[in-house]
Design an enzyme around this catalytic site. Sequence first.
Site, PDB file in Angstrom:
ATOM      1  N   HIS A 262       0.854  -1.185   0.000  1.00  6.91           N
ATOM      2  CA  HIS A 262       0.000   0.000   0.000  1.00  6.91           C
ATOM      3  C   HIS A 262       0.893   1.241   0.000  1.00  6.91           C
ATOM      4  O   HIS A 262       1.936   1.247   0.634  1.00  6.91           O
ATOM      5  CB  HIS A 262      -0.895   0.014   1.255  1.00  6.91           C
ATOM      6  CG  HIS A 262      -2.076   0.900   1.106  1.00  6.91           C
ATOM      7  ND1 HIS A 262      -1.998   2.253   1.302  1.00  6.91           N
ATOM      8  CD2 HIS A 262      -3.348   0.626   0.747  1.00  6.91           C
ATOM      9  CE1 HIS A 262      -3.192   2.772   1.077  1.00  6.91           C
ATOM     10  NE2 HIS A 262      -4.025   1.822   0.731  1.00  6.91           N
ATOM     11  N   ASP A 317      -7.786  -5.445   0.444  1.00  7.72           N
ATOM     12  CA  ASP A 317      -8.313  -6.395  -0.535  1.00  7.72           C
ATOM     13  C   ASP A 317      -7.878  -7.835  -0.282  1.00  7.72           C
ATOM     14  O   ASP A 317      -8.354  -8.741  -0.943  1.00  7.72           O
ATOM     15  CB  ASP A 317      -7.882  -5.979  -1.958  1.00  7.72           C
ATOM     16  CG  ASP A 317      -8.466  -4.634  -2.323  1.00  7.72           C
ATOM     17  OD1 ASP A 317      -9.685  -4.482  -2.188  1.00  7.72           O
ATOM     18  OD2 ASP A 317      -7.712  -3.725  -2.724  1.00  7.72           O
TER      19      ASP A 317
HETATM   20  N1  COA Z   1       4.049  -7.538  -4.406  1.00  6.07           N
HETATM   21  C1  COA Z   1       5.392  -7.540  -4.556  1.00  6.07           C
HETATM   22  N2  COA Z   1       6.158  -6.434  -4.433  1.00  6.07           N
HETATM   23  C2  COA Z   1       5.541  -5.304  -4.154  1.00  6.07           C
HETATM   24  C3  COA Z   1       4.144  -5.227  -3.983  1.00  6.07           C
HETATM   25  C4  COA Z   1       3.408  -6.417  -4.127  1.00  6.07           C
HETATM   26  N3  COA Z   1       2.066  -6.419  -3.974  1.00  6.07           N
HETATM   27  N4  COA Z   1       3.797  -3.968  -3.717  1.00  6.07           N
HETATM   28  C5  COA Z   1       4.932  -3.257  -3.728  1.00  6.07           C
HETATM   29  N5  COA Z   1       5.991  -4.064  -3.975  1.00  6.07           N
HETATM   30  C6  COA Z   1       7.397  -3.677  -4.044  1.00  6.07           C
HETATM   31  C7  COA Z   1       7.721  -3.018  -5.378  1.00  6.07           C
HETATM   32  O1  COA Z   1       8.125  -3.961  -6.327  1.00  6.07           O
HETATM   33  C8  COA Z   1       8.817  -2.067  -4.979  1.00  6.07           C
HETATM   34  O2  COA Z   1       9.990  -2.805  -4.830  1.00  6.07           O
HETATM   35  P1  COA Z   1      11.438  -2.149  -5.212  1.00  6.07           P
HETATM   36  O3  COA Z   1      11.568  -0.940  -4.333  1.00  6.07           O
HETATM   37  O4  COA Z   1      12.415  -3.225  -4.923  1.00  6.07           O
HETATM   38  O5  COA Z   1      11.324  -1.792  -6.668  1.00  6.07           O
HETATM   39  C9  COA Z   1       8.415  -1.612  -3.577  1.00  6.07           C
HETATM   40  O6  COA Z   1       7.622  -2.671  -3.052  1.00  6.07           O
HETATM   41  C10 COA Z   1       7.607  -0.328  -3.576  1.00  6.07           C
HETATM   42  O7  COA Z   1       6.480  -0.542  -4.404  1.00  6.07           O
HETATM   43  P2  COA Z   1       5.793   0.557  -5.300  1.00  6.07           P
HETATM   44  O8  COA Z   1       5.263  -0.125  -6.521  1.00  6.07           O
HETATM   45  O9  COA Z   1       6.723   1.720  -5.485  1.00  6.07           O
HETATM   46  O10 COA Z   1       4.593   0.996  -4.349  1.00  6.07           O
HETATM   47  P3  COA Z   1       3.400   1.939  -4.746  1.00  6.07           P
HETATM   48  O11 COA Z   1       3.089   2.727  -3.540  1.00  6.07           O
HETATM   49  O12 COA Z   1       3.677   2.691  -6.004  1.00  6.07           O
HETATM   50  O13 COA Z   1       2.226   0.909  -5.080  1.00  6.07           O
HETATM   51  C11 COA Z   1       0.440  -0.582  -4.763  1.00  6.07           C
HETATM   52  C12 COA Z   1       1.221   0.577  -4.174  1.00  6.07           C
HETATM   53  C13 COA Z   1      -0.780  -0.837  -3.904  1.00  6.07           C
HETATM   54  C14 COA Z   1      -0.029  -0.220  -6.187  1.00  6.07           C
HETATM   55  C15 COA Z   1       1.345  -1.842  -4.827  1.00  6.07           C
HETATM   56  O14 COA Z   1       1.721  -2.201  -3.523  1.00  6.07           O
HETATM   57  C16 COA Z   1       0.666  -3.008  -5.526  1.00  6.07           C
HETATM   58  O15 COA Z   1       0.736  -3.112  -6.758  1.00  6.07           O
HETATM   59  N6  COA Z   1       0.008  -3.914  -4.762  1.00  6.07           N
HETATM   60  C17 COA Z   1      -0.727  -5.035  -5.373  1.00  6.07           C
HETATM   61  C18 COA Z   1      -2.087  -4.578  -5.884  1.00  6.07           C
HETATM   62  C19 COA Z   1      -3.056  -4.351  -4.774  1.00  6.07           C
HETATM   63  O16 COA Z   1      -3.219  -5.173  -3.885  1.00  6.07           O
HETATM   64  N7  COA Z   1      -3.722  -3.202  -4.814  1.00  6.07           N
HETATM   65  C20 COA Z   1      -4.724  -2.835  -3.834  1.00  6.07           C
HETATM   66  C21 COA Z   1      -4.254  -1.681  -3.017  1.00  6.07           C
HETATM   67  S1  COA Z   1      -5.356  -1.319  -1.696  1.00  6.07           S
END
Ligand code: COA
Length: 380
Positions: A262, A317
Amino acid sequence: MEYIPGLAGVPAKHSKISDIDGEKGVLYYRGYSIEDIAENSTFDETCFLLFNGELPNKNQLTEFKKNISKGREVHPDILAMMSHLPNNASPMHVLQMSIALLSEFFPALTEQAEGQYSLEQQHSAAITIISQIATLAAAWERTYNNSLQGFSVTDKDYAANFLYMLNGNEDPYMIETLDKCLILHAEHTINASTFTAMVTASTLANPCSVITAAIASLSGPLHGGANRAVVSMIEDIGSPANVEKYIDSRLKNKEVIWGMGHREYKTKDPRAKILEKMLIKLLGQEKTSSIELETAKKVEEVCEARLGEKGIYPNVDFYSGILYKEMGIRPELFTPIFAVSRTAGWLAHYIEQLQNNKIFRPTQIYDGASPRKYVSMEQR
Ligand code: COA
């Protein structure tokens, strides 16, 4: 100028609606903790709180519930339109379409085109939309199931009416469970869909357009669509024994684990903690075990070991889809139910946005081609 990808950490507004402390893993609606609200409130009361800023007294709540229940009936022409859609249409698309069309059937919802709505008109629009959206979602479910005949709204509380409209279920425990789910999903500061709603509201678009835009934004799997993706993932994994291999393979391929991580929380989402307890309680109630829950717990454990240091933990979720599935709700409805609930938060932000409106118009850092002469077709 510094560009911040995804506007991470960039404040987009002052707000009094909700607050998150992502390090501590806490969430407040209007200053009340989510645990307190989920334990003691109802979705009807939560809507009042989000729209008005304070908990209602007894008379205010009675009046509010009366207004919500009297606006539930959906125009027959909307039901007729639904009956012409392909049976496998996405319920999120149907919800978008039917909410957009509401403005054609409630002229008061479009009067704003001539200028700014009064606060009273904004509240009245909010009541109309929150009243209608549950019926619209349920009406499509009934159309899909070929059970529209006999479909009727009731004057029950919001969750009881919604569940009854969806599948005729009147079990008090199921109603209480859905009520808490609606509360937990109702509001969450400036997430992608709420930001979409604010941006749309800032153009003085009508409130149906605001909610239509927000539904589109919620539908993606990185946002509200994740609840469905989690259940598909858990089904693909099959059992706890397969979890490590599955997670490691996804991480190796740089794929996300659905329901994990998140932007705001660096710890387990407080809503995920409540939903997990609700799921365990529901299974206890039904005296059944669940391979999905056991698999999900193992996913959580493996992800904590692999991703915990990055602050990646279960979000809202992660357990909600499994809970809905246990409640007998089909996966295609998980995100629409989220949309019905989050409409409360979107409308609260719509009202707040209009109190001190300035159209959103950020800037950019241009890094495209330098000015150049047009090249004729023959010279390309
Ligand atoms: N699974 C694996 N790795 C994850 C992850 C996940 N669900 N969420 C984040 N990471 C990792 C990223 O790969 C990144 O790693 P790095 O620094 O080595 O490159 C790091 O954690 C930071 O992630 P980032 O994508 O920059 O976070 P964000 O704040 O932009 O994205 C979400 C937030 C929610 C979009 C992201 O966590 C995600 O895609 N989660 C899965 C989808 C989901 O459940 N969404 C519902 C949200 S309520």
